[in-house]
Design a protein around this motif. Structure first.
Motif, mmCIF file in Angstrom:
data_model
loop_
_atom_site.group_PDB
_atom_site.id
_atom_site.type_symbol
_atom_site.label_atom_id
_atom_site.label_comp_id
_atom_site.label_asym_id
_atom_site.label_seq_id
_atom_site.Cartn_x
_atom_site.Cartn_y
_atom_site.Cartn_z
ATOM 1 N N ALA A 198 12.795 5.998 6.068
ATOM 2 C CA ALA A 198 13.168 4.659 6.537
ATOM 3 C C ALA A 198 11.914 3.850 6.875
ATOM 4 N N GLU A 199 10.975 4.474 7.590
ATOM 5 C CA GLU A 199 9.762 3.744 7.951
ATOM 6 C C GLU A 199 8.947 3.392 6.700
ATOM 7 N N ALA A 200 8.907 4.322 5.749
ATOM 8 C CA ALA A 200 8.155 4.071 4.508
ATOM 9 C C ALA A 200 8.811 2.974 3.672
ATOM 10 N N ALA A 201 10.153 2.957 3.634
ATOM 11 C CA ALA A 201 10.856 1.932 2.852
ATOM 12 C C ALA A 201 10.523 0.540 3.395
ATOM 13 N N LEU A 202 10.495 0.434 4.711
ATOM 14 C CA LEU A 202 10.135 -0.855 5.315
ATOM 15 C C LEU A 202 8.676 -1.204 5.009
ATOM 16 N N ALA A 203 7.815 -0.184 5.026
ATOM 17 C CA ALA A 203 6.389 -0.431 4.776
ATOM 18 C C ALA A 203 6.134 -0.958 3.362
ATOM 19 N N VAL A 204 6.956 -0.525 2.405
ATOM 20 C CA VAL A 204 6.735 -1.004 1.039
ATOM 21 C C VAL A 204 7.551 -2.265 0.730
ATOM 22 N N GLY A 205 8.229 -2.818 1.735
ATOM 23 C CA GLY A 205 8.819 -4.142 1.540
ATOM 24 C C GLY A 205 10.320 -4.238 1.498
ATOM 25 N N ALA A 206 11.015 -3.136 1.786
ATOM 26 C CA ALA A 206 12.479 -3.245 1.843
ATOM 27 C C ALA A 206 12.856 -4.277 2.906
ATOM 28 N N ALA A 207 13.863 -5.107 2.594
ATOM 29 C CA ALA A 207 14.254 -6.163 3.532
ATOM 30 C C ALA A 207 15.095 -5.595 4.661
ATOM 31 N N ARG A 208 16.033 -4.726 4.297
ATOM 32 C CA ARG A 208 16.903 -4.113 5.301
ATOM 33 C C ARG A 208 17.057 -2.638 4.995
ATOM 34 N N VAL A 209 16.919 -1.833 6.033
ATOM 35 C CA VAL A 209 17.092 -0.390 5.857
ATOM 36 C C VAL A 209 18.170 0.088 6.823
ATOM 37 N N TYR A 210 19.280 0.531 6.266
ATOM 38 C CA TYR A 210 20.386 1.072 7.068
ATOM 39 C C TYR A 210 20.133 2.557 7.286
ATOM 40 N N CYS A 211 20.101 2.965 8.546
ATOM 41 C CA CYS A 211 19.784 4.351 8.892
ATOM 42 C C CYS A 211 21.033 5.029 9.423
ATOM 43 N N ILE A 212 21.496 6.039 8.705
ATOM 44 C CA ILE A 212 22.810 6.610 9.001
ATOM 45 C C ILE A 212 22.683 8.036 9.522
ATOM 46 N N ASP A 213 23.257 8.280 10.680
ATOM 47 C CA ASP A 213 23.259 9.622 11.261
ATOM 48 C C ASP A 213 24.329 9.663 12.347
ATOM 49 N N MET A 214 24.695 10.874 12.723
ATOM 50 C CA MET A 214 25.707 11.020 13.773
ATOM 51 C C MET A 214 25.069 11.061 15.158
ATOM 52 N N GLN A 215 23.763 11.395 15.189
ATOM 53 C CA GLN A 215 23.149 11.702 16.482
ATOM 54 C C GLN A 215 22.457 10.489 17.106
ATOM 55 N N ALA A 216 22.814 10.219 18.355
ATOM 56 C CA ALA A 216 22.334 9.011 19.030
ATOM 57 C C ALA A 216 20.810 8.959 19.164
ATOM 58 N N SER A 217 20.188 10.109 19.487
ATOM 59 C CA SER A 217 18.725 10.087 19.702
ATOM 60 C C SER A 217 17.997 9.722 18.410
ATOM 61 N N ARG A 218 18.517 10.166 17.301
ATOM 62 C CA ARG A 218 17.905 9.854 16.008
ATOM 63 C C ARG A 218 18.088 8.375 15.664
ATOM 64 N N LEU A 219 19.277 7.874 15.934
ATOM 65 C CA LEU A 219 19.547 6.459 15.630
ATOM 66 C C LEU A 219 18.673 5.547 16.490
ATOM 67 N N LYS A 220 18.413 5.982 17.715
ATOM 68 C CA LYS A 220 17.582 5.198 18.614
ATOM 69 C C LYS A 220 16.168 5.070 18.044
ATOM 70 N N LEU A 221 15.657 6.181 17.536
ATOM 71 C CA LEU A 221 14.309 6.155 16.953
ATOM 72 C C LEU A 221 14.299 5.328 15.662
ATOM 73 N N ALA A 222 15.362 5.458 14.858
ATOM 74 C CA ALA A 222 15.466 4.675 13.622
ATOM 75 C C ALA A 222 15.389 3.183 13.929
#
Ligand SMILES: [Zn+2]
Ligand SMILES: [Zn+2]
Length: 354
Positions: free
Chosen positions: A195-219
């Motif tokens: 996700a971080e790399a996709a944004l770095a190369v210019g993705a406009a929006r990156v949807y980060c999907i997971d069940m776990q709250a701590s991971r989503l917070k970092l995303a």
């Protein structure tokens, strides 16, 4: 030396293990300074498979770990780029550096194995011991290791040995372009780095999907749009006027998430599969065909990606901040595996010191 040794599923032991030796002229030995556990290591832990290795069957003991940095303490005669005292990062998998594919910069496609050389990932089989140890042999050191560059922290160097490089490989293989909408399914360390790399190369929006709250917070901290699996499809279809995203990076590797990936892609979209697939995992072939999807599944050629990735890290475009949530010593290695597997205490990734 002391090492974390694989005895079988859920049976990792911190114990004495034979010191590594220079087995051929192109090898070197490092004293391990830091190492970590990869999500793919959990397949060993569960007795699943990684490529040809079936961990439910008995196998000779070996040191685990393929994410390692350390200080060079001995070099073979033919090593040209490293010397004793250098601090290096070691790519999770090594190519021979001599075959046609390696010379083309495709070390993940190394032909070495067919020549009986140990060109494979570290710490997943007795063929090449890993870095959950005080010392580790690095064969083909000129190809599969690099000096830790200026402006790269130890934690970032560890991420460059696998999780970040693999995440970035997923971004490249999903053909992410500036302005694209991207979904990353699974926000373990590899998914987060994708996700971080996709944004770095210019993705406009990156949807980060997971069940776990701590991971989503970092995303969300990385700039992603955090979504639970239940929310994902509706939100993505809403935002894209029912068309779907341009690219999906799948970092789980099970049937339901692969299907979800195909469902949320636009016609002609691209998917890269980073999750380690198990025997019998189903691919949604009908959807793939009906939507003319491009699908890539593979294992990253880690060291080949450093030329692009290291400047992105040095320039602050990719930081990997907050990925390492837990610090343990190697003697606590079995506990580190247990904690990571159980996803306890908001763990994202553990950093281990021998
Ligand atoms: Zn890995
Ligand atoms: Zn090769």
């Amino acid at each position: 030396m002391k090492a974390l040794v694989f005895h079988g599923p859920k049976d990792l032991r911190y114990e004495s293990f034979a010191d590594p030796k220079i087995s051929q002229d192109r090898s070197l030995i490092i004293q391990v300074q830091k190492c970590s556990i990869c999500g793919s290591d959990l397949h060993m832990y569960h007795g699943d498979r990684i490529a040809l290795f079936d961990y439910s069957k008995p196998m000779a003991h070996f040191c685990t770990g393929h994410e390692t940095i350390g200080e060079v303490v001995e070099v073979g005669k033919a090593v040209t780029t490293h010397k004793v005292g250098d601090r290096i990062l070691v790519a999770g998998g090594s190519g021979c550096g001599l075959c046609k594919r390696c010379l083309k910069g495709e070390i993940n496609l190394c032909e070495g194995n067919t020549r009986g050389q140990p060109s494979t990932a570290y710490g997943i089989s007795p063929g090449l011991n890993g870095g959950h140890a005080q010392y580790m042999e690095v064969p083909f050191a000129d190809t599969g290791a690099a000096k830790i560059p200026d402006g790269v922290t130890d934690e970032q160097a560890i991420l460059l040995t696998d999780a970040l490089a693999t995440g970035y490989y997923g971004v490249k293989m999903a053909n992410v372009k500036p302005g694209d909408s991207v979904a990353v399914i699974g926000q373990g360390p590899v998914g987060l780095m994708a996700a971080e790399a996709a944004l770095a190369v210019g993705a406009a929006r990156v949807y980060c999907i997971d069940m776990q709250a701590s991971r989503l917070k970092l995303a969300a901290k990385f700039g992603g749009i955090p979504l639970t699996p239940d929310q994902a499809r509706e939100r993505i279809m809403h935002d894209t006027n029912g068309i779907g995203v341009d690219a999906v990076i799948e970092a789980v590797g099970v049937g339901p998430t692969l299907k979800q990936a195909a469902m949320m892609l636009r016609f002609g979209g691209s998917m890269s599969i980073l999750g380690i697939l198990q025997k019998g995992t189903e691919l949604p072939l009908q959807i793939m065909q009906a939507k003319s999807l491009r699908v890539h599944a593979g294992i990253a050629g880690i060291a080949n990606l450093w030329e692009e990735l290291i400047p992105l890290v040095q320039g602050g475009r990719i930081k990997g901040e907050g990925i390492f949530t837990h610090h343990l010593s190697l003697s606590e290695g079995a506990e580190a595996f247990r904690l990571f597997d159980a996803r306890e205490d908001g763990v994202i990734k553990t950093l281990i010191t021998p």
